[in-house]
Design an enzyme around this catalytic site. Structure first.
Site, PDB file in Angstrom:
ATOM      1  N   VAL A 106      86.573  24.698  29.822  1.00 14.43           N
ATOM      2  CA  VAL A 106      87.574  23.801  30.385  1.00 14.43           C
ATOM      3  C   VAL A 106      87.976  24.345  31.748  1.00 14.43           C
ATOM      4  CG1 VAL A 106      89.857  22.781  30.114  1.00 14.43           C
ATOM      5  CG2 VAL A 106      88.409  23.142  28.109  1.00 14.43           C
ATOM      6  N   CYS A 107      87.944  23.474  32.749  1.00 11.77           N
ATOM      7  CA  CYS A 107      88.394  23.816  34.101  1.00 11.77           C
ATOM      8  C   CYS A 107      87.604  25.027  34.619  1.00 11.77           C
ATOM      9  CB  CYS A 107      89.901  24.054  34.086  1.00 11.77           C
ATOM     10  SG  CYS A 107      90.668  24.098  35.721  1.00 11.77           S
ATOM     11  N   THR A 108      88.304  26.098  35.035  1.00 13.22           N
ATOM     12  CA  THR A 108      87.623  27.249  35.640  1.00 13.22           C
ATOM     13  C   THR A 108      86.855  28.074  34.621  1.00 13.22           C
ATOM     14  OG1 THR A 108      89.707  28.476  35.479  1.00 13.22           O
ATOM     15  CG2 THR A 108      89.184  27.442  37.600  1.00 13.22           C
TER      16      THR A 108
END
Length: 322
Positions: A106-108
């Site tokens: 998720v995300c970074t």
């Protein structure tokens, strides 16, 4: 089947992204007839980790927990874009994929998968603010900055924050069907599926810093978005030939006059959909699209959603309603 799930953490983990994994896979909802997962949190950097929000959490398991997981999930964290990652973690992620498990970021968290080499040759995504850096660091990855999540074989990558919920529900839908995914979504009070992609959330100010010779023309274009505008008209205003103007415009803005004008018109339509009660037809006219059908066409191509869906998502409270 997806029975065993492990979320693996690093120093600086974001609590929200970890929490959504706990919410989808870690809660016992057997009272609703829903599947129960063997869910655990594992640490790659010791039993105590400081979160991005400033508090510390204790983690019972180490990387050995990943060896039995059907899904290894990597939430986002502060500094994940630039930091090195422990080689044992990267090896554990590669081993998970090699034995047939899936991995989710998720995300970074996508930068962790990239460091493990799991994004090479695969479509993937991350938060739109970091997509260019992910592509730069991992040139063999096929980074798509406009989507909410990407499922490419055993590797699933999600954009920022709430897109992680979308990706998790997608996995549930794959494993157990829409009825189970919809029931979990209702329990979480979230939509089971969102239309569109990241493009509708991206703040994209158009480049102006190097517009030395076409700056005045850009100002005029912004004031007259509702008009029919041709390159020939703009060239006359800039006191150039159409060919010279088009070349100079590309040099100073990084795009063509048509594309620049189209993006400005979409931005204006977004603002009007958020802030006014005007009909979509009226907004199409004010933004220079002529009619609702043309606005819808360009909205879908640019933002991946429709004007009405965008208005429902971003419209502020109705006037007179507390």
């Amino acid at each position: 089947m997806l029975r065993n799930v492990a979320a693996v953490l690093l120093e600086g983990v974001h609590p929200f992204e970890l929490g959504l994994m706990c919410e989808v896979f870690g809660l016992d909802r057997s009272d609703d007839g829903l599947p129960v997962h063997d869910f655990a949190v594992a640490s790659a950097e010791g039993p105590w980790l400081r979160t991005h929000a400033g508090f510390t959490i204790g983690v019972e398991h180490g990387l050995e927990r990943l060896a039995e997981a059907d899904l290894v999930a990597v939430p986002a964290g502060g500094g994940y874009v630039n930091r090195p990652y422990p080689e044992p973690l990267l090896a554990a992620l590669r081993d998970a994929v090699d034995r047939g498990a899936r991995v989710l970021s998720v995300c970074t968290g996508a930068f962790v998968l990239g460091a493990a080499g799991l994004l090479d040759g695969r479509r993937c995504t991350t938060h739109w603010r970091h997509a260019a850096e992910l592509a730069r660091r991992h040139p063999r990855a096929l980074v798509d900055p406009d989507v909410l999540y990407v499922d490419d074989g055993p590797v699933i990558t999600a954009a920022g924050t709430a897109a992680g919920i979308d990706a998790c529900l997608h996995l549930v839908r794959q494993e157990y069907g829409s009825e189970v995914a919809n029931t979990i979504a209702r329990r979480m009070v979230v939509p089971p599926h969102r239309d569109g992609g990241q493009a509708q959330y991206i703040d994209r100010p158009l480049p102006r810093s190097r517009c030395d010779t076409v700056g005045e023309v850009l100002d005029w274009m912004e004031r007259h978005l509702d008009r029919e505008i041709t390159v020939e008209q703009l060239a006359v205003r800039a006191h150039m030939s159409p060919r010279t103007f088009a070349r100079r415009f590309q040099q100073e803005t990084g795009t063509t006059p048509y594309r620049w004008l189209l993006r400005q018109r979409v931005l204006l339509a977004q603002e009007l959909l958020e802030a006014t009660d005007d009909t979509v037809d009226a907004i199409a006219g004010r933004a220079g699209f002529g009619n609702a059908a043309a606005l819808r066409h360009h909205f879908l191509r640019t933002l991946g959603t429709t004007p009405n869906a965008y208005r429902r998502t971003f419209r502020g409270p109705l006037r007179g309603v507390a």
